[in-house]
Design a protein around this motif. Structure first.
Motif, PDB file in Angstrom:
ATOM      1  N   GLN A  14       0.345  -1.426   0.106  1.00  0.00           N
ATOM      2  CA  GLN A  14       0.191   0.431   0.585  1.00  0.00           C
ATOM      3  C   GLN A  14       0.909   1.247  -0.358  1.00  0.00           C
ATOM      4  OE1 GLN A  14      -3.228  -1.353  -0.913  1.00  0.00           O
ATOM      5  NE2 GLN A  14      -3.494   0.293   0.058  1.00  0.00           N
ATOM      6  N   GLU A  15       0.419   2.313  -1.021  1.00  0.00           N
ATOM      7  CA  GLU A  15       1.257   3.369  -0.845  1.00  0.00           C
ATOM      8  C   GLU A  15       1.305   3.973   0.876  1.00  0.00           C
ATOM      9  OE1 GLU A  15      -0.736   6.592  -2.567  1.00  0.00           O
ATOM     10  OE2 GLU A  15       0.151   7.492  -3.270  1.00  0.00           O
ATOM     11  N   LYS A  16       2.571   4.308   0.955  1.00  0.00           N
ATOM     12  CA  LYS A  16       3.358   5.052   2.271  1.00  0.00           C
ATOM     13  C   LYS A  16       3.874   3.865   3.096  1.00  0.00           C
ATOM     14  CE  LYS A  16      -0.094   8.946   1.350  1.00  0.00           C
ATOM     15  NZ  LYS A  16      -1.175  10.018   2.265  1.00  0.00           N
ATOM     16  N   GLU A  17       3.521   3.283   2.603  1.00  0.00           N
ATOM     17  CA  GLU A  17       4.036   1.988   3.468  1.00  0.00           C
ATOM     18  C   GLU A  17       5.352   0.970   2.928  1.00  0.00           C
ATOM     19  OE1 GLU A  17      -0.360  -0.627   5.448  1.00  0.00           O
ATOM     20  OE2 GLU A  17       1.021  -1.150   3.834  1.00  0.00           O
ATOM     21  N   ARG A  63      15.393   7.109   0.651  1.00  0.00           N
ATOM     22  CA  ARG A  63      13.957   6.274   1.203  1.00  0.00           C
ATOM     23  C   ARG A  63      14.137   4.292   1.203  1.00  0.00           C
ATOM     24  NH1 ARG A  63       9.974   5.560  -1.527  1.00  0.00           N
ATOM     25  NH2 ARG A  63      10.362   6.269  -3.483  1.00  0.00           N
ATOM     26  N   SER A  80      10.808   2.918   2.089  1.00  0.00           N
ATOM     27  CA  SER A  80      10.021   3.034   3.051  1.00  0.00           C
ATOM     28  C   SER A  80       9.527   3.761   2.865  1.00  0.00           C
ATOM     29  CB  SER A  80      10.761   4.180   3.990  1.00  0.00           C
ATOM     30  OG  SER A  80      11.080   4.913   4.143  1.00  0.00           O
ATOM     31  N   ALA A  81       8.265   4.248   2.949  1.00  0.00           N
ATOM     32  CA  ALA A  81       7.252   5.238   2.906  1.00  0.00           C
ATOM     33  C   ALA A  81       7.163   5.223   1.401  1.00  0.00           C
ATOM     34  CB  ALA A  81       7.441   6.290   2.836  1.00  0.00           C
ATOM     35  N   SER A  82       6.390   3.771   0.369  1.00  0.00           N
ATOM     36  CA  SER A  82       6.508   3.660  -1.058  1.00  0.00           C
ATOM     37  C   SER A  82       5.504   4.829  -1.533  1.00  0.00           C
ATOM     38  CB  SER A  82       5.563   2.057  -0.648  1.00  0.00           C
ATOM     39  OG  SER A  82       6.544   1.310  -0.608  1.00  0.00           O
ATOM     40  N   GLN A  83       5.681   4.750  -2.747  1.00  0.00           N
ATOM     41  CA  GLN A  83       4.745   6.527  -3.143  1.00  0.00           C
ATOM     42  C   GLN A  83       4.158   5.177  -4.758  1.00  0.00           C
ATOM     43  OE1 GLN A  83       7.643   8.532  -4.445  1.00  0.00           O
ATOM     44  NE2 GLN A  83       8.042   9.284  -2.295  1.00  0.00           N
TER      45      GLN A  83
END
Lengths: 117, 115
Positions: A14-17, A63, A80-83
């Motif tokens: 998921q985005e942001k994970e 990231r 980190s913090a997937s986009q």
């Protein structure tokens, strides 16, 4: 025997994970370098991060961080913090230091990462 | 722009055609490589040139013929290809024999379709 093994053909996040992409390697050379590359659908291979076999600390680049466990011969990539733009194929690679073939970079089969909104 | 330029980006050719792929780098590297990337297969190293000398040829069929006229340019000449040769062809460059902390810089690839 495969020198670089990536056991996850595909991963979803998921985005942001954060997400971890696995990589194990096989070498008897004490001197080696480990690399991660990103390949978007456009085809170009983009260098992300490097870890040397003698480096005491895990490599980080923004990231991206590399979880280097030398005894286990693993070099996992942590994003980190997937986009959404992180959706791509990710390749782990190794360059060994000994002998005349030390220019050679050996790649794993890759992991296809999909980031969901 | 990665510093390694490949042309053309896309190529469609018949099995009887002759074409060439071009790769150019101005990064001061002295080793250049051709890789083949087929669908659902790992990257296959085809040819390696180090200091303009071919040092590796991984059992590539003779219908693929590399040429490295100088350390900045690399060509892959193609003739009488087969449909299974359709793939993404990637060029890369690096410093040769300068230690393991040097990776490759890749071009954007040529997507080849053989019809």
């Amino acid at each position: 025997a495969q020198k670089i093994t990536q056991t996850q053909p595909g991963m979803f996040v998921q985005e942001k994970e954060a997400v971890t992409l696995d990589c194990t390697y096989d070498t008897s050379d004490p001197s080696y370098g480990l690399f991660w590359y990103k390949q978007p659908s456009s085809g170009e291979m983009i260098f992300l991060i490097y870890q040397g076999s003698y480096d005491q600390q895990n490599a980080t680049e923004g990231r991206y961080s590399l979880n280097f466990q030398k005894a286990r011969k693993s070099a996992n990539l942590v994003i980190s913090a997937s986009q959404l733009g992180d959706s791509a194929m990710y390749f782990c690679a190794m360059r060994e230091g000994r002998g005349g073939s030390n220019y050679k970079l050996t790649f794993g089969k890759g992991t296809l990462l999909t980031v969901n909104p | 722009e990665t510093g390694v330029t490949q042309t053309p980006r896309h190529l469609v050719m018949g099995m009887t055609n002759k074409k060439s792929l071009k790769c150019e780098q101005h990064l001061g590297h002295n080793a250049m490589y051709w890789y083949k990337q087929s669908a659902k297969k790992p990257l296959e190293l085809m040819f390696v040139y180090s200091l303009e000398e071919r040092v590796e040829n991984n059992s590539v069929p003779s219908r693929f013929s590399p040429e490295c006229p100088n350390s900045s340019h690399l060509f892959l000449h193609l003739h009488t290809l087969q449909p299974e040769d359709s793939a993404l062809y990637l060029c890369a460059s690096s410093h040769a024999r300068q230690g393991v902390n040097y990776g490759y810089t890749f071009g954007s690839g040529t997507r080849l379709t053989v019809v």
